[in-house]
Write an enzyme that holds these catalytic residues in place. Sequence first.
Site, PDB file in Angstrom:
ATOM      1  N   LYS A 129     -36.782   0.928  21.386  1.00 48.35           N
ATOM      2  CA  LYS A 129     -35.707   1.854  21.714  1.00 48.35           C
ATOM      3  C   LYS A 129     -35.090   1.950  20.440  1.00 48.35           C
ATOM      4  CE  LYS A 129     -35.181   5.076  24.982  1.00 48.35           C
ATOM      5  NZ  LYS A 129     -35.958   5.815  25.587  1.00 48.35           N
ATOM      6  N   ASP A 169     -35.267  11.318  23.091  1.00 49.20           N
ATOM      7  CA  ASP A 169     -34.712  11.062  24.312  1.00 49.20           C
ATOM      8  C   ASP A 169     -33.595  11.912  24.192  1.00 49.20           C
ATOM      9  OD1 ASP A 169     -32.791   9.368  26.326  1.00 49.20           O
ATOM     10  OD2 ASP A 169     -34.310   7.838  26.066  1.00 49.20           O
TER      11      ASP A 169
END
Length: 448
Positions: A129, A169
Amino acid sequence: MTKAKEYITTIKEDIKHRDPDQSEFQEAAFAVLDSLEPVLEQHPEYIAANLLARIVEPERVLQFRVPWQDDAGNYQVNRGFRVQFNSAIGPYKGGLRFHPSVNLSTVKFLGFEQIFKNSLTGLPIGGGKGGSDFDPKGKSDNEIMRFCQSFMTELARHIGPDLDVPAGDIGVGGREVGYLFGAYKRLRGFQNGVLTGKGLTFGGSAARTEATGYGLLYYTQAMLHAHEDKLQSKKIKISGSGNVAIYALQKAAELGATVLTVSDSNGYVYDPTGIDTAQVQQIKEIERGRIADYAQRVKTAEYHTGSVWDLDIDYDIALPCATQNEISEAQAQAMVAQHVSYVAEGANMPSQPEAVQVYHENGIFYGPAKAANAGGVAVSALEMSQNSERLSWDFRQVNDDLENIMHDIFTKSEESAKRYGLDHDYQAGANIAGFEKVAQAMMAQGLV
Protein backbone atom coordinates in the site's frame (compact mmCIF):
# COMPACT_ATOMS: atom_id res chain seq x y z
CA MET A 1 -3.52 -19.83 28.48
CA THR A 2 -2.72 -22.02 25.48
CA LYS A 3 0.67 -21.89 23.82
CA ALA A 4 -0.96 -20.34 20.75
CA LYS A 5 -2.64 -17.63 22.83
CA GLU A 6 0.59 -16.93 24.68
CA TYR A 7 2.45 -16.58 21.37
CA ILE A 8 -0.18 -14.17 19.96
CA THR A 9 -0.01 -12.08 23.14
CA THR A 10 3.77 -11.86 22.81
CA ILE A 11 3.53 -10.67 19.21
CA LYS A 12 0.95 -8.03 20.15
CA GLU A 13 3.16 -6.74 22.95
CA ASP A 14 6.10 -6.54 20.54
CA ILE A 15 4.00 -4.45 18.13
CA LYS A 16 2.98 -2.09 20.94
CA HIS A 17 6.63 -1.70 21.95
CA ARG A 18 7.97 -1.19 18.43
CA ASP A 19 5.15 0.96 17.06
CA PRO A 20 3.50 2.60 20.09
CA ASP A 21 1.99 5.49 18.10
CA GLN A 22 0.63 3.46 15.19
CA SER A 23 -2.92 2.95 16.44
CA GLU A 24 -4.39 2.22 12.99
CA PHE A 25 -1.82 -0.48 12.30
CA GLN A 26 -2.29 -1.99 15.75
CA GLU A 27 -6.06 -2.18 15.22
CA ALA A 28 -5.68 -4.03 11.92
CA ALA A 29 -2.94 -6.36 13.14
CA PHE A 30 -4.65 -7.29 16.40
CA ALA A 31 -7.95 -8.05 14.64
CA VAL A 32 -6.17 -10.63 12.49
CA LEU A 33 -3.91 -12.05 15.20
CA ASP A 34 -6.76 -12.63 17.66
CA SER A 35 -8.57 -14.83 15.13
CA LEU A 36 -5.59 -17.10 14.43
CA GLU A 37 -5.44 -19.01 17.73
CA PRO A 38 -7.22 -22.15 16.41
CA VAL A 39 -4.93 -22.23 13.36
CA LEU A 40 -1.79 -22.02 15.50
CA GLU A 41 -3.11 -24.75 17.81
CA GLN A 42 -3.33 -27.10 14.83
CA HIS A 43 -0.06 -25.88 13.29
CA PRO A 44 2.59 -25.55 16.02
CA GLU A 45 5.21 -25.40 13.25
CA TYR A 46 4.05 -21.80 12.61
CA ILE A 47 4.95 -20.93 16.19
CA ALA A 48 8.30 -22.70 15.92
CA ALA A 49 9.06 -20.70 12.77
CA ASN A 50 7.98 -17.46 14.50
CA LEU A 51 5.74 -16.86 11.50
CA LEU A 52 3.58 -14.15 13.06
CA ALA A 53 6.58 -11.96 13.91
CA ARG A 54 7.63 -12.21 10.28
CA ILE A 55 4.22 -11.48 8.81
CA VAL A 56 3.49 -8.36 10.91
CA GLU A 57 6.79 -6.73 9.90
CA PRO A 58 6.82 -5.23 6.38
CA GLU A 59 9.48 -6.47 3.99
CA ARG A 60 10.19 -2.86 3.05
CA VAL A 61 8.99 0.61 4.12
CA LEU A 62 9.64 3.62 1.90
CA GLN A 63 9.09 7.24 2.92
CA PHE A 64 10.12 10.10 0.68
CA ARG A 65 9.79 13.83 0.06
CA VAL A 66 7.45 15.02 -2.72
CA PRO A 67 8.20 18.63 -3.74
CA TRP A 68 5.84 20.28 -6.23
CA GLN A 69 4.84 23.72 -7.48
CA ASP A 70 1.32 25.15 -7.23
CA ASP A 71 -0.34 27.38 -9.81
CA ALA A 72 0.77 30.53 -7.98
CA GLY A 73 4.40 29.47 -8.36
CA ASN A 74 4.83 28.53 -4.69
CA TYR A 75 6.85 25.46 -3.74
CA GLN A 76 5.03 22.84 -1.65
CA VAL A 77 6.28 19.67 0.06
CA ASN A 78 4.35 16.53 0.96
CA ARG A 79 5.32 13.09 2.22
CA GLY A 80 5.10 10.00 0.08
CA PHE A 81 4.89 6.40 1.33
CA ARG A 82 5.05 2.88 -0.03
CA VAL A 83 4.90 -0.16 2.24
CA GLN A 84 5.84 -3.41 0.51
CA PHE A 85 4.43 -5.75 3.12
CA ASN A 86 4.52 -9.33 1.88
CA SER A 87 5.45 -10.95 -1.44
CA ALA A 88 5.08 -14.62 -0.49
CA ILE A 89 2.41 -15.34 -3.12
CA GLY A 90 3.20 -12.69 -5.74
CA PRO A 91 4.34 -9.12 -6.46
CA TYR A 92 3.21 -6.44 -4.04
CA LYS A 93 -0.24 -5.14 -4.98
CA GLY A 94 -2.22 -2.34 -3.39
CA GLY A 95 -3.50 1.15 -3.97
CA LEU A 96 -2.16 4.65 -3.50
CA ARG A 97 -4.18 6.99 -1.25
CA PHE A 98 -3.89 10.79 -1.51
CA HIS A 99 -5.51 12.29 1.58
CA PRO A 100 -4.38 14.57 4.46
CA SER A 101 -4.88 11.72 6.96
CA VAL A 102 -2.24 9.50 5.31
CA ASN A 103 0.70 8.64 7.56
CA LEU A 104 2.90 5.62 8.10
CA SER A 105 0.44 3.97 10.50
CA THR A 106 -2.42 4.32 8.01
CA VAL A 107 -0.37 2.91 5.16
CA LYS A 108 0.83 -0.02 7.28
CA PHE A 109 -2.72 -0.82 8.39
CA LEU A 110 -3.93 -0.79 4.79
CA GLY A 111 -0.94 -2.79 3.57
CA PHE A 112 -1.35 -5.44 6.27
CA GLU A 113 -5.03 -5.85 5.38
CA GLN A 114 -4.05 -6.06 1.72
CA ILE A 115 -1.96 -9.20 2.31
CA PHE A 116 -5.00 -11.23 3.29
CA LYS A 117 -7.46 -9.51 0.96
CA ASN A 118 -5.23 -10.32 -2.01
CA SER A 119 -4.75 -13.87 -0.80
CA LEU A 120 -8.53 -14.35 -0.62
CA THR A 121 -8.94 -13.48 -4.30
CA GLY A 122 -7.08 -16.67 -5.22
CA LEU A 123 -4.85 -14.64 -7.55
CA PRO A 124 -1.02 -14.54 -7.30
CA ILE A 125 -0.55 -11.11 -5.69
CA GLY A 126 1.15 -10.04 -2.48
CA GLY A 127 0.27 -7.14 -0.19
CA GLY A 128 1.38 -3.52 -0.34
CA LYS A 129 0.00 0.00 0.00
CA GLY A 130 1.11 3.59 -0.42
CA GLY A 131 0.11 7.18 -0.79
CA SER A 132 0.69 10.72 0.39
CA ASP A 133 -0.74 13.36 2.72
CA PHE A 134 -1.41 15.46 -0.40
CA ASP A 135 -5.05 16.57 -0.73
CA PRO A 136 -6.36 16.65 -4.33
CA LYS A 137 -9.50 18.55 -3.28
CA GLY A 138 -9.46 22.13 -4.51
CA LYS A 139 -6.38 21.56 -6.67
CA SER A 140 -6.31 22.26 -10.39
CA ASP A 141 -5.62 19.52 -12.91
CA ASN A 142 -2.18 21.03 -13.52
CA GLU A 143 -1.33 21.04 -9.81
CA ILE A 144 -2.39 17.40 -9.50
CA MET A 145 -0.34 16.51 -12.60
CA ARG A 146 2.78 18.20 -11.21
CA PHE A 147 2.33 16.48 -7.87
CA CYS A 148 1.86 13.05 -9.50
CA GLN A 149 4.95 13.57 -11.65
CA SER A 150 7.06 14.44 -8.61
CA PHE A 151 5.62 11.52 -6.60
CA MET A 152 6.40 9.06 -9.39
CA THR A 153 9.96 10.39 -9.80
CA GLU A 154 10.79 8.64 -6.54
CA LEU A 155 8.28 5.77 -6.60
CA ALA A 156 9.42 4.58 -10.05
CA ARG A 157 12.67 3.29 -8.53
CA HIS A 158 10.76 0.78 -6.41
CA ILE A 159 7.94 -0.60 -8.59
CA GLY A 160 7.55 -2.73 -11.72
CA PRO A 161 5.19 -5.29 -13.32
CA ASP A 162 6.83 -8.22 -11.52
CA LEU A 163 7.83 -6.35 -8.36
CA ASP A 164 5.14 -3.95 -7.12
CA VAL A 165 1.99 -2.86 -8.97
CA PRO A 166 0.17 0.11 -7.38
CA ALA A 167 -3.42 1.13 -8.14
CA GLY A 168 -5.83 3.84 -7.00
CA ASP A 169 -7.54 4.41 -3.67
CA ILE A 170 -9.11 7.43 -1.96
CA GLY A 171 -8.05 10.56 -3.85
CA VAL A 172 -6.49 8.56 -6.68
CA GLY A 173 -8.84 7.89 -9.57
CA GLY A 174 -8.45 7.57 -13.31
CA ARG A 175 -7.05 11.10 -13.69
CA GLU A 176 -4.32 10.56 -11.11
CA VAL A 177 -3.43 7.07 -12.39
CA GLY A 178 -3.10 8.53 -15.88
CA TYR A 179 -0.68 11.21 -14.69
CA LEU A 180 1.28 8.68 -12.63
CA PHE A 181 1.52 6.29 -15.57
CA GLY A 182 2.64 9.07 -17.91
CA ALA A 183 5.41 10.03 -15.50
CA TYR A 184 6.52 6.41 -15.11
CA LYS A 185 6.59 5.94 -18.89
CA ARG A 186 8.90 8.91 -19.35
CA LEU A 187 11.26 7.56 -16.69
CA ARG A 188 11.22 3.84 -17.44
CA GLY A 189 9.57 3.28 -20.80
CA PHE A 190 6.14 1.88 -21.59
CA GLN A 191 5.32 -1.00 -19.23
CA ASN A 192 1.56 -1.15 -19.12
CA GLY A 193 1.51 -3.67 -16.25
CA VAL A 194 3.17 -1.31 -13.77
CA LEU A 195 -0.06 0.37 -12.61
CA THR A 196 -3.68 -0.77 -12.62
CA GLY A 197 -6.80 1.31 -12.89
CA LYS A 198 -5.49 2.73 -16.15
CA GLY A 199 -7.62 4.16 -18.95
CA LEU A 200 -9.00 1.70 -21.48
CA THR A 201 -6.87 3.29 -24.23
CA PHE A 202 -3.58 2.37 -22.56
CA GLY A 203 -3.99 -1.02 -20.94
CA GLY A 204 -6.86 -0.61 -18.50
CA SER A 205 -9.54 -3.21 -17.85
CA ALA A 206 -13.26 -3.07 -18.49
CA ALA A 207 -15.25 -3.12 -15.23
CA ARG A 208 -12.36 -1.76 -13.13
CA THR A 209 -14.30 1.40 -12.27
CA GLU A 210 -17.29 -0.62 -11.12
CA ALA A 211 -15.33 -3.47 -9.53
CA THR A 212 -15.28 -2.64 -5.80
CA GLY A 213 -18.91 -1.55 -5.65
CA TYR A 214 -20.18 -4.39 -7.80
CA GLY A 215 -18.00 -6.86 -5.92
CA LEU A 216 -19.43 -5.68 -2.61
CA LEU A 217 -22.93 -6.54 -3.80
CA TYR A 218 -21.85 -9.92 -5.21
CA TYR A 219 -20.32 -10.75 -1.81
CA THR A 220 -23.45 -9.53 -0.01
CA GLN A 221 -25.60 -11.59 -2.36
CA ALA A 222 -23.56 -14.71 -1.49
CA MET A 223 -23.87 -13.99 2.24
CA LEU A 224 -27.64 -13.64 1.99
CA HIS A 225 -27.89 -16.79 -0.13
CA ALA A 226 -26.07 -18.75 2.61
CA HIS A 227 -28.96 -17.82 4.91
CA GLU A 228 -31.65 -18.62 2.33
CA ASP A 229 -32.25 -14.92 1.82
CA LYS A 230 -32.05 -12.59 -1.18
CA LEU A 231 -31.39 -8.93 -2.00
CA GLN A 232 -34.68 -8.30 -3.75
CA SER A 233 -36.87 -5.84 -1.79
CA LYS A 234 -34.23 -5.29 0.90
CA LYS A 235 -33.72 -1.77 2.29
CA ILE A 236 -30.07 -0.65 2.38
CA LYS A 237 -28.11 2.18 3.95
CA ILE A 238 -24.95 3.14 2.05
CA SER A 239 -22.43 5.66 3.37
CA GLY A 240 -20.14 7.56 1.03
CA SER A 241 -20.72 8.83 -2.48
CA GLY A 242 -17.40 8.06 -4.13
CA ASN A 243 -16.57 5.33 -6.59
CA VAL A 244 -17.35 2.39 -4.29
CA ALA A 245 -20.64 3.82 -3.04
CA ILE A 246 -21.87 4.84 -6.51
CA TYR A 247 -21.39 1.42 -8.08
CA ALA A 248 -22.65 -0.40 -4.99
CA LEU A 249 -25.77 1.76 -5.32
CA GLN A 250 -26.08 0.95 -9.02
CA LYS A 251 -25.70 -2.80 -8.57
CA ALA A 252 -28.01 -2.92 -5.53
CA ALA A 253 -30.76 -1.28 -7.57
CA GLU A 254 -30.16 -3.72 -10.45
CA LEU A 255 -30.56 -6.61 -8.01
CA GLY A 256 -33.90 -5.30 -6.75
CA ALA A 257 -32.92 -3.61 -3.47
CA THR A 258 -33.80 -0.06 -2.40
CA VAL A 259 -30.90 2.13 -1.27
CA LEU A 260 -32.12 4.78 1.15
CA THR A 261 -28.99 6.88 1.76
CA VAL A 262 -25.66 8.13 0.47
CA SER A 263 -23.33 10.62 2.16
CA ASP A 264 -20.17 12.69 2.02
CA SER A 265 -17.94 14.29 4.65
CA ASN A 266 -20.50 17.05 5.34
CA GLY A 267 -23.70 15.04 5.66
CA TYR A 268 -26.12 12.61 4.03
CA VAL A 269 -29.28 12.40 1.96
CA TYR A 270 -32.20 10.12 2.76
CA ASP A 271 -34.70 9.22 0.05
CA PRO A 272 -37.37 6.70 1.13
CA THR A 273 -38.25 6.05 -2.52
CA GLY A 274 -34.69 4.99 -3.32
CA ILE A 275 -31.56 6.94 -4.24
CA ASP A 276 -31.24 7.75 -7.96
CA THR A 277 -27.84 6.50 -9.19
CA ALA A 278 -27.79 8.80 -12.22
CA GLN A 279 -28.26 11.90 -10.07
CA VAL A 280 -25.45 10.89 -7.71
CA GLN A 281 -23.13 10.21 -10.65
CA GLN A 282 -23.96 13.59 -12.18
CA ILE A 283 -23.22 15.44 -8.94
CA LYS A 284 -20.14 13.53 -7.79
CA GLU A 285 -18.44 12.26 -10.95
CA ILE A 286 -19.22 15.01 -13.46
CA GLU A 287 -19.81 18.17 -11.42
CA ARG A 288 -17.57 17.16 -8.48
CA GLY A 289 -20.19 18.71 -6.20
CA ARG A 290 -21.49 17.97 -2.69
CA ILE A 291 -24.16 15.43 -1.87
CA ALA A 292 -26.38 18.20 -0.45
CA ASP A 293 -27.09 19.12 -4.09
CA TYR A 294 -29.05 15.86 -4.44
CA ALA A 295 -31.78 17.03 -2.06
CA GLN A 296 -32.17 20.25 -4.06
CA ARG A 297 -32.89 18.24 -7.23
CA VAL A 298 -34.94 15.30 -5.90
CA LYS A 299 -38.17 16.30 -4.15
CA THR A 300 -38.49 13.09 -2.12
CA ALA A 301 -35.01 13.46 -0.58
CA GLU A 302 -33.95 15.06 2.70
CA TYR A 303 -30.45 16.38 3.48
CA HIS A 304 -28.99 16.23 7.00
CA THR A 305 -25.59 17.12 8.40
CA GLY A 306 -23.74 14.54 10.45
CA SER A 307 -23.36 10.77 10.10
CA VAL A 308 -25.75 8.63 8.10
CA TRP A 309 -25.45 6.00 10.83
CA ASP A 310 -27.32 8.34 13.21
CA LEU A 311 -30.43 8.34 10.98
CA ASP A 312 -33.16 6.49 12.89
CA ILE A 313 -34.97 4.31 10.34
CA ASP A 314 -35.57 0.58 10.00
CA TYR A 315 -33.58 -1.15 7.27
CA ASP A 316 -32.05 -4.54 6.46
CA ILE A 317 -28.47 -4.13 5.23
CA ALA A 318 -25.65 -1.70 6.07
CA LEU A 319 -22.98 -1.10 3.43
CA PRO A 320 -20.40 1.37 4.83
CA CYS A 321 -18.43 2.70 1.84
CA ALA A 322 -16.89 5.94 3.16
CA THR A 323 -13.80 5.58 5.37
CA GLN A 324 -12.25 3.68 8.26
CA ASN A 325 -13.73 3.76 11.77
CA GLU A 326 -16.93 5.52 10.66
CA ILE A 327 -19.24 3.23 12.69
CA SER A 328 -19.02 3.46 16.48
CA GLU A 329 -20.24 1.07 19.14
CA ALA A 330 -23.30 3.25 19.79
CA GLN A 331 -24.14 3.38 16.09
CA ALA A 332 -23.81 -0.40 15.88
CA GLN A 333 -26.22 -0.70 18.82
CA ALA A 334 -28.61 1.53 16.88
CA MET A 335 -28.37 -0.92 13.95
CA VAL A 336 -29.56 -3.67 16.26
CA ALA A 337 -32.58 -1.58 17.28
CA GLN A 338 -33.25 -0.77 13.61
CA HIS A 339 -33.42 -4.50 12.72
CA VAL A 340 -30.32 -4.66 10.56
CA SER A 341 -29.48 -8.25 9.63
CA TYR A 342 -26.31 -7.84 7.52
CA VAL A 343 -23.25 -5.57 7.39
CA ALA A 344 -20.79 -5.78 4.50
CA GLU A 345 -17.90 -3.33 4.32
CA GLY A 346 -17.10 -1.45 1.13
CA ALA A 347 -14.57 0.84 2.81
CA ASN A 348 -11.42 -0.38 4.55
CA MET A 349 -12.25 -1.25 8.18
CA PRO A 350 -15.14 1.23 8.56
CA SER A 351 -16.42 -0.47 11.73
CA GLN A 352 -14.62 0.28 14.98
CA PRO A 353 -13.61 -2.88 16.92
CA GLU A 354 -16.34 -2.22 19.48
CA ALA A 355 -18.91 -2.02 16.69
CA VAL A 356 -17.77 -5.36 15.29
CA GLN A 357 -18.21 -6.87 18.74
CA VAL A 358 -21.81 -5.59 18.77
CA TYR A 359 -22.45 -7.29 15.42
CA HIS A 360 -21.16 -10.61 16.73
CA GLU A 361 -23.04 -10.40 20.03
CA ASN A 362 -26.36 -9.58 18.37
CA GLY A 363 -26.38 -12.02 15.46
CA ILE A 364 -25.75 -9.49 12.69
CA PHE A 365 -23.98 -11.31 9.86
CA TYR A 366 -20.79 -9.40 9.16
CA GLY A 367 -18.71 -9.33 5.98
CA PRO A 368 -15.35 -7.69 6.78
CA ALA A 369 -13.62 -5.33 4.36
CA LYS A 370 -10.79 -7.66 3.42
CA ALA A 371 -13.39 -10.02 1.95
CA ALA A 372 -16.33 -7.82 0.96
CA ASN A 373 -14.39 -5.06 -0.81
CA ALA A 374 -11.82 -7.25 -2.55
CA GLY A 375 -13.49 -6.73 -5.93
CA GLY A 376 -11.27 -3.78 -6.80
CA VAL A 377 -8.00 -5.57 -6.30
CA ALA A 378 -9.42 -8.70 -7.95
CA VAL A 379 -10.10 -6.82 -11.18
CA SER A 380 -6.75 -5.05 -10.83
CA ALA A 381 -5.13 -8.49 -10.88
CA LEU A 382 -7.23 -9.40 -13.91
CA GLU A 383 -5.92 -6.20 -15.53
CA MET A 384 -2.37 -7.42 -14.84
CA SER A 385 -3.24 -10.70 -16.58
CA GLN A 386 -4.60 -8.86 -19.61
CA ASN A 387 -1.48 -6.68 -19.75
CA SER A 388 0.76 -9.76 -19.64
CA GLU A 389 -1.19 -11.35 -22.49
CA ARG A 390 -1.40 -8.08 -24.49
CA LEU A 391 -5.18 -8.62 -24.62
CA SER A 392 -8.31 -6.75 -23.54
CA TRP A 393 -11.28 -8.73 -22.23
CA ASP A 394 -14.82 -7.42 -22.68
CA PHE A 395 -16.97 -6.14 -19.80
CA ARG A 396 -19.07 -9.29 -19.54
CA GLN A 397 -16.03 -11.57 -19.17
CA VAL A 398 -14.44 -9.41 -16.48
CA ASN A 399 -17.73 -8.93 -14.64
CA ASP A 400 -18.44 -12.68 -14.70
CA ASP A 401 -14.95 -13.39 -13.34
CA LEU A 402 -15.51 -10.76 -10.63
CA GLU A 403 -18.82 -12.30 -9.56
CA ASN A 404 -17.24 -15.76 -9.37
CA ILE A 405 -14.27 -14.46 -7.35
CA MET A 406 -16.50 -12.67 -4.82
CA HIS A 407 -18.76 -15.69 -4.35
CA ASP A 408 -15.63 -17.83 -3.92
CA ILE A 409 -14.24 -15.43 -1.30
CA PHE A 410 -17.41 -15.78 0.73
CA THR A 411 -17.40 -19.56 0.34
CA LYS A 412 -13.76 -19.84 1.48
CA SER A 413 -14.45 -17.60 4.48
CA GLU A 414 -17.55 -19.59 5.43
CA GLU A 415 -15.77 -22.93 5.06
CA SER A 416 -12.77 -21.78 7.12
CA ALA A 417 -15.04 -20.56 9.92
CA LYS A 418 -16.89 -23.89 9.98
CA ARG A 419 -13.68 -25.93 9.82
CA TYR A 420 -12.45 -24.31 13.02
CA GLY A 421 -15.82 -24.40 14.79
CA LEU A 422 -16.49 -20.65 14.45
CA ASP A 423 -20.03 -20.96 13.08
CA HIS A 424 -20.96 -17.81 11.08
CA ASP A 425 -17.94 -15.71 12.08
CA TYR A 426 -17.07 -14.59 8.55
CA GLN A 427 -14.48 -12.15 9.88
CA ALA A 428 -12.43 -14.91 11.49
CA GLY A 429 -13.08 -17.13 8.47
CA ALA A 430 -11.70 -14.50 6.09
CA ASN A 431 -8.66 -13.89 8.29
CA ILE A 432 -7.91 -17.61 8.50
CA ALA A 433 -8.47 -18.34 4.80
CA GLY A 434 -6.24 -15.44 3.79
CA PHE A 435 -3.56 -16.28 6.35
CA GLU A 436 -3.31 -19.99 5.62
CA LYS A 437 -2.34 -19.49 1.97
CA VAL A 438 0.32 -16.91 2.84
CA ALA A 439 1.63 -19.01 5.75
CA GLN A 440 2.02 -22.09 3.58
CA ALA A 441 3.90 -20.08 0.95
CA MET A 442 6.21 -18.51 3.54
CA MET A 443 6.97 -21.88 5.13
CA ALA A 444 7.73 -23.43 1.73
CA GLN A 445 10.12 -20.60 0.81
CA GLY A 446 12.25 -20.79 3.93
CA LEU A 447 13.53 -17.77 5.81
CA VAL A 448 11.90 -14.93 3.85
